[in-house]
Motif scaffolding. Structure first.
Motif, mmCIF file in Angstrom:
data_model
loop_
_atom_site.group_PDB
_atom_site.id
_atom_site.type_symbol
_atom_site.label_atom_id
_atom_site.label_comp_id
_atom_site.label_asym_id
_atom_site.label_seq_id
_atom_site.Cartn_x
_atom_site.Cartn_y
_atom_site.Cartn_z
ATOM 1 N N ALA A 471 0.713 -1.281 -0.286
ATOM 2 C CA ALA A 471 0.375 0.176 0.177
ATOM 3 C C ALA A 471 0.506 1.077 0.230
ATOM 4 C CB ALA A 471 -0.873 -0.117 1.633
ATOM 5 N N GLU A 472 1.970 1.237 0.706
ATOM 6 C CA GLU A 472 2.973 2.231 1.009
ATOM 7 C C GLU A 472 3.243 1.815 -0.383
ATOM 8 O OE1 GLU A 472 6.789 3.709 3.371
ATOM 9 O OE2 GLU A 472 5.466 2.323 4.209
ATOM 10 N N ASN A 473 4.117 1.620 -1.298
ATOM 11 C CA ASN A 473 4.348 2.023 -2.244
ATOM 12 C C ASN A 473 3.229 2.294 -3.976
ATOM 13 O OD1 ASN A 473 6.822 0.741 -1.675
ATOM 14 N ND2 ASN A 473 6.586 -1.442 -2.003
ATOM 15 N N MET A 474 2.118 2.582 -3.670
ATOM 16 C CA MET A 474 0.702 2.494 -4.447
ATOM 17 C C MET A 474 0.613 3.747 -3.840
ATOM 18 S SD MET A 474 -0.634 1.944 -7.073
ATOM 19 C CE MET A 474 -0.815 -0.534 -6.276
ATOM 20 N N CYS A 475 1.083 4.220 -2.555
ATOM 21 C CA CYS A 475 0.657 5.492 -2.288
ATOM 22 C C CYS A 475 1.922 6.593 -2.980
ATOM 23 C CB CYS A 475 0.676 5.927 -0.846
ATOM 24 S SG CYS A 475 -0.654 4.954 -0.592
ATOM 25 N N SER A 476 3.442 5.919 -2.899
ATOM 26 C CA SER A 476 4.188 6.950 -3.071
ATOM 27 C C SER A 476 4.893 7.073 -4.640
ATOM 28 C CB SER A 476 6.020 5.860 -3.261
ATOM 29 O OG SER A 476 5.715 4.416 -4.129
ATOM 30 N N GLU A 481 8.826 12.616 -5.020
ATOM 31 C CA GLU A 481 10.023 11.360 -5.289
ATOM 32 C C GLU A 481 11.712 12.210 -3.703
ATOM 33 O OE1 GLU A 481 12.650 10.449 -9.262
ATOM 34 O OE2 GLU A 481 10.778 12.518 -9.462
ATOM 35 N N GLY A 482 11.639 10.999 -3.414
ATOM 36 C CA GLY A 482 13.033 10.969 -3.370
ATOM 37 C C GLY A 482 12.330 10.512 -2.311
ATOM 38 N N SER A 486 4.969 7.677 3.755
ATOM 39 C CA SER A 486 4.425 6.923 4.481
ATOM 40 C C SER A 486 5.380 8.600 5.582
ATOM 41 C CB SER A 486 5.085 6.422 5.113
ATOM 42 O OG SER A 486 4.210 5.269 5.384
ATOM 43 N N ALA A 487 5.993 9.008 4.987
ATOM 44 C CA ALA A 487 6.007 10.151 5.536
ATOM 45 C C ALA A 487 5.599 11.583 5.139
ATOM 46 C CB ALA A 487 8.220 10.654 5.900
ATOM 47 N N ASN A 488 5.720 11.608 3.590
ATOM 48 C CA ASN A 488 5.354 12.690 3.144
ATOM 49 C C ASN A 488 3.839 12.875 2.770
ATOM 50 O OD1 ASN A 488 4.661 12.964 -0.219
ATOM 51 N ND2 ASN A 488 5.562 14.938 1.275
ATOM 52 N N LEU A 489 2.849 12.058 2.961
ATOM 53 C CA LEU A 489 1.976 11.913 3.713
ATOM 54 C C LEU A 489 1.402 12.010 5.293
ATOM 55 C CD1 LEU A 489 0.516 8.037 2.163
ATOM 56 C CD2 LEU A 489 0.254 9.808 1.254
ATOM 57 N N LYS A 622 16.540 13.138 4.154
ATOM 58 C CA LYS A 622 16.264 13.404 4.104
ATOM 59 C C LYS A 622 15.451 15.220 5.437
ATOM 60 C CE LYS A 622 10.824 14.535 4.981
ATOM 61 N NZ LYS A 622 9.677 14.663 6.215
ATOM 62 N N GLN A 623 16.299 14.769 6.168
ATOM 63 C CA GLN A 623 16.259 16.053 6.735
ATOM 64 C C GLN A 623 17.844 16.871 7.199
ATOM 65 O OE1 GLN A 623 14.459 16.613 9.451
ATOM 66 N NE2 GLN A 623 15.739 18.313 9.661
ATOM 67 N N LYS A 624 19.009 16.374 6.058
ATOM 68 C CA LYS A 624 19.973 17.470 5.724
ATOM 69 C C LYS A 624 19.399 17.823 4.560
ATOM 70 C CE LYS A 624 24.516 16.023 3.820
ATOM 71 N NZ LYS A 624 26.055 14.753 3.626
ATOM 72 N N GLN A 625 18.552 17.341 3.787
ATOM 73 C CA GLN A 625 18.051 17.466 2.558
ATOM 74 C C GLN A 625 17.169 19.357 2.146
ATOM 75 O OE1 GLN A 625 15.494 15.296 0.204
ATOM 76 N NE2 GLN A 625 15.568 16.740 -1.825
ATOM 77 N N THR A 626 16.327 19.116 3.741
ATOM 78 C CA THR A 626 15.760 19.440 4.533
ATOM 79 C C THR A 626 16.840 20.773 4.091
ATOM 80 O OG1 THR A 626 13.691 18.011 4.751
ATOM 81 C CG2 THR A 626 13.686 20.256 5.569
ATOM 82 N N ASN A 627 17.626 20.321 5.754
ATOM 83 C CA ASN A 627 18.359 21.860 6.554
ATOM 84 C C ASN A 627 18.860 22.924 4.625
ATOM 85 O OD1 ASN A 627 18.054 20.570 8.520
ATOM 86 N ND2 ASN A 627 19.169 19.463 9.190
ATOM 87 N N ALA A 628 19.669 21.727 4.368
ATOM 88 C CA ALA A 628 20.164 21.892 3.038
ATOM 89 C C ALA A 628 19.233 23.405 2.161
ATOM 90 C CB ALA A 628 21.178 21.450 1.956
ATOM 91 N N LYS A 629 18.060 23.202 1.964
ATOM 92 C CA LYS A 629 17.683 24.109 1.121
ATOM 93 C C LYS A 629 17.161 25.113 2.306
ATOM 94 C CE LYS A 629 14.601 20.769 -2.137
ATOM 95 N NZ LYS A 629 14.132 20.166 -2.117
#
Length: 860
Positions: A471-476, A481-482, A486-489, A622-629
């Motif tokens: 189900a998680e793969n279906m929602c992805s 992307e990336g 579940s975290a994005n939902l 994800k946290q590293k990417q968020t902090n960089a942005k």
């Protein structure tokens, strides 16, 4: 009062003062690194190393950058260094607010105002917190001071008026609005949205204060200035009805019907204007015939009469409605026919009509056959939608095999239509085969991979089949992307997904993960309430005042929402199980590791360890990417502690945790009957007599003959017979028990009377059986035989798959005594005979042996 940087106890010289002003400027422009650089330049001077206001500003900037602990320390140092500075207290309040410590923040703001009474910014911040916390008296006082400081500002007047409105001092609110309107008279443009909203808001106050005649006269006086014509007409019609001027009200509603003929509320109001009772069929039918004559394409006036007409009129109308819907190919046609299923005669006529249609088209073909003897040939799609409708009809009646016959015919006719596979999946789901339903829904999704709705439906069916990863793969496919789906939902507050995930984990006995999802949903509601901050100023500035008042009232009862109830129900159920059956939460059972061999358990733990490591790496990336942005951009407030499934299972007092979920439902007088049963179960275990009675009283008002209520009431009577109460509690309990149970105080007699009154209902028999075994365990043998015989009784009502599953899960939980393997085999055989497709009882289309075993894992 000394300006910032020039505190009487710590004044700065011109060079440092210039730097301090730059710190403030950089903070306001969100240039945090530059602000920190300037603050460090001031603090590097030994003479000003403990300058309070600079330390406070440095802490505020650090807080905005997400360095909360360092910020707290810095702000407290600054406050300690200069207790007489309003800047230090204001900053301390801002930091406390960012950490959701609203009471502490309000105290800090008030202290800052004692030092600088007329500081506009502090007053604004304080008023925002006061309205957020619903300190309405304090909000009124703050708004008054803001008005006195800036009487020329429109926002000050409107904010002061809303304060009195929320306090229900309508006269004062009206006086303020009138004074504002009189003192701001200007030549208005032809289209002035803000003036329109102000007029509607003034009218709202008049209506709530009961001054209906004045409200109507003011509304008509300012009609030309109101931009929202629908709101004007609806308000006018409601006022005319309230003043018993039904003729004019009806005329207004007909004008609204012209604008929107699909709004069913308008038709109900017209019926009310004409004084038509529910049984006045002819009068009601005239209303809808007039609506059809006004707009022949409107669907609602053609559909609604089907629900109250009978006999030849109903048959004629249904025939034309069905033919039009089938020829047009309306996928939602069955949805509008569902209200007919409460009337057996209507259902029988519907079935006869549909079967007759099938015969006509089957015998004569498309070219010669016709639904209404029309010489023109029928479209080939007509029979397709006819099969589709018949499949849904038989599914509604519980005739699984007939439903499958017609849906298979439809698929054979047009194998590329998505809706057909979705309905077939639904039929299998209702039959108890969730796995086959998920397979079919995935097939439907493959026909249109760009359809988000079908994708979501497919994920939901997969979760109900226990396929959580799939189900998680279906929602992805529709998440960022990336990033973990579940975290994005969770970030998007997709609560239906989290609730279905929680249910899936609960069925698989992964109680920690289920609780984690429930707590995530609860955090969403906290977040929604906190999001009000963005609207307190915005709505008043934009003059959307009616919507703003509606928003505040909605937020006050937000946890009445179904999503919160569902999450609370799952969490409370798990915590109750934790209290009743602590052995189910031992280390070898926490993650569904039931009935596994040592080697299988080792493999499972290794797999889980790998998955956790992978998730941790993804989260870190994800946290590293968020902090960089974000870089130099403001951090999103105070981040809550991440939820840990294992930690959630290691609570000291499960009942206290359950209470936290249940209390909001009880305090807000939830309309969900189950809320009060959950509340009772929690307080029964906590031995809170008066709270038990409160839950029983509210539940009785909603569903007085409910089986669940009977079980709760019998438990209470059994407890009350033996309880040793004292003082006021004893007196109140005796009085309330006498009101709720006027006929008997004996749980056994109460159960016997309930059994006699509901002997032909299967769910009521389950309740009687549960109470009988609860009161006397020695009668378990006879009760079990009675339940098994009930499954063979054709006269019983309510022998549905849902109720059978309730019995099965209740046995696993221990509600119906201990069942031997032989007794469970008998039960399974009888249930399989009744519901051959249910995987729980050995049915299903394509379920393997291991998957069947997984379906039988304990659940509550």
């Amino acid at each position: 009062m000394a300006p910032p940087g020039q505190s009487s106890s710590q004044p700065l010289p011109s060079k440092e003062l210039t730097l301090f002003r730059k710190v403030v400027k950089h903070y306001e422009h969100k240039q945090y690194k530059n602000g920190l650089r300037c603050a460090k330049m001031i603090l590097s001077n030994p003479q000003f190393s403990e300058h309070g206001e600079t330390l406070a500003m440095k802490g505020l900037i650090l807080n905005c950058m997400g360095k909360h602990e360092e910020a707290q320390e810095c702000v407290k140092r600054g406050l300690k260094a200069d207790l007489r500075s309003h800047v230090c207290w204001h900053v301390f309040g801002l930091v406390q607010r960012s950490e959701k410590k609203y009471d502490e923040a309000m105290k800090a703001y008030k202290q800052a105002l004692r030092l600088d009474r007329d500081n506009m910014q502090i007053l604004r911040d304080l008023s925002l917190l006061q309205i957020q916390m619903r300190d309405l008296d304090g909000y009124r006082d703050s708004r008054y001071r803001l008005l006195m400081l800036r009487p020329q500002q429109r926002i000050a007047w409107i904010g002061y008026a809303t304060a009195y409105h929320l306090l229900k001092d309508y006269d004062m609110a009206l006086k303020i609005v009138s004074e504002f309107c009189n003192s701001n008279r200007v030549e208005l443009p032809e289209y002035d949205f803000e003036q329109s909203e102000l007029i509607l808001y003034q009218n709202m106050i008049l209506r709530e204060s009961g001054q209906l005649e004045l409200a109507l006269s003011k509304l008509e006086e300012n009609a030309s200035q109101i931009v929202d014509r629908v709101a004007y007409m609806e308000t006018r019609a409601d006022l005319l009805m309230a003043l018993n001027d039904n003729a004019k009200a009806e005329m207004t509603y007909w004008k609204l019907v012209e604008r929107n003929p699909e709004n069913i509320v308008y038709y109900h109001r017209i019926e009310k204007c004409r004084g038509l009772a529910e049984g006045d069929v002819d009068g009601r039918y005239e209303v809808y015939k007039k609506a059809i004559s006004m707009n022949s394409h409107a669907a609602t006036p053609k559909r609604v009469p089907l629900y109250f007409l009978h006999g030849a009129q109903f048959e004629s109308l249904l025939l034309s409605y069905l033919i039009a819907g089938l020829r047009k190919g309306v996928p939602s046609l069955f949805k509008y026919l569902i209200p007919l299923y409460v009337d057996r005669d209507k259902v029988q006529f519907l079935e006869r009509t549909l079967i007759e249609f099938v015969k006509r088209l089957g015998e004569n073909g498309y070219k010669k056959g016709s639904l209404d003897n029309n010489p023109l040939p029928e479209s080939p799609t007509t029979v397709l939608w006819l099969y589709y409708l018949l499949a849904q009809h038989y599914d509604k009646l519980g005739s699984v095999q007939q439903a499958l016959v017609y849906i298979d015919r439809a698929i054979q006719h047009t194998p590329t239509l998505i809706e057909l596979y979705m309905i077939k999946a639904k039929i299998h789901k209702h039959a108890g085969d969730a796995h086959e339903g998920a397979v079919l829904m995935e097939q439907a999704q493959s026909l249109d991979t760009a359809d988000r709705y079908v994708n979501s439906k497919c994920a939901k069916y997969m979760l109900r089949a226990g396929l959580i990863k799939e189900a998680e793969n279906m929602c992805s496919k529709f998440t960022r992307e990336g990033v973990n789906a579940s975290a994005n939902l969770n970030e998007m507050q997709c609560m239906w997904y989290e609730i279905e995930c929680a249910k899936a984990h609960q069925r698989l006995a992964n109680y920690g993960e289920a609780l984690k999802k429930c707590h995530e949903v609860e955090r969403h509601f906290v977040g929604i309430i906190e999001d009000q901050f963005d609207f307190h100023t915005y709505c008043i500035r934009k003059m959307t005042l009616c919507s703003y008042i509606g928003l505040l009232r909605l937020e006050d009862v937000l946890r009445r929402h179904k999503f919160y109830y569902e999450a609370a129900k799952i969490a409370t159920t798990i915590y109750l199980r934790m209290y009743d059956h602590p052995n189910d939460f031992t280390s070898d059972k926490q993650n569904g590791e039931v009935n596994l061999s040592a080697s299988e358990l080792k493999k499972l733990k290794k797999k889980q360890k790998k998955e956790k490591a992978k998730e941790a790496l993804e989260a870190a990336a994800k946290q590293k990417q968020t902090n960089a942005k974000k870089g130099d951009v403001e951090a999103d407030g105070f981040a809550p502690e991440p939820l840990d499934a294992e930690k959630l299972l290691k609570v000291e007092d499960p009942l206290e945790e359950a209470s936290k979920f249940v209390q909001p439902l009880l305090q807000l007088n939830s309309e969900q009957f189950g809320s009060y049963i959950l509340g009772f179960e929690v307080y029964y275990r906590k031995k809170k007599v008066l709270l038990m009675l409160q839950c029983l009283n509210k539940a009785t008002k909603l569903e007085p003959n409910s089986p669940d209520l009977h079980v709760a009431a019998a438990k209470y009577l059994h407890y009350y017979e033996k309880a040793e109460l004292e003082g006021t509690v004893k007196e109140l309990a005796a009085e309330l028990t006498g009101i709720l149970f006027p006929n008997t105080k004996s749980a056994s007699e109460f159960n016997t009377a309930f059994k006699s009154a509901n002997i032909n209902s299967f769910p009521h028999r389950l309740a009687v059986a549960e109470v009988s075994i609860f009161l006397d365990l020695s009668c378990a043998g006879g009760t079990k035989k009675w339940l098994l015989c009930s499954l063979d009784d054709d006269k019983l009502t309510g022998v549905t798959l849902k109720n059978i599953e309730t019995l099965y899960n209740g046995i696993l939980y221990g509600k119906y005594g201990n069942w031997s393997s032989n007794e469970m085999t008998q039960l399974t055989k009888r249930c399989h005979y009744l519901f051959k497709d249910a995987t729980l009882f050995g049915g299903g289309v394509s379920l393997g042996a291991q998957e069947k075993e997984n379906c039988n894992i304990k659940q509550f």
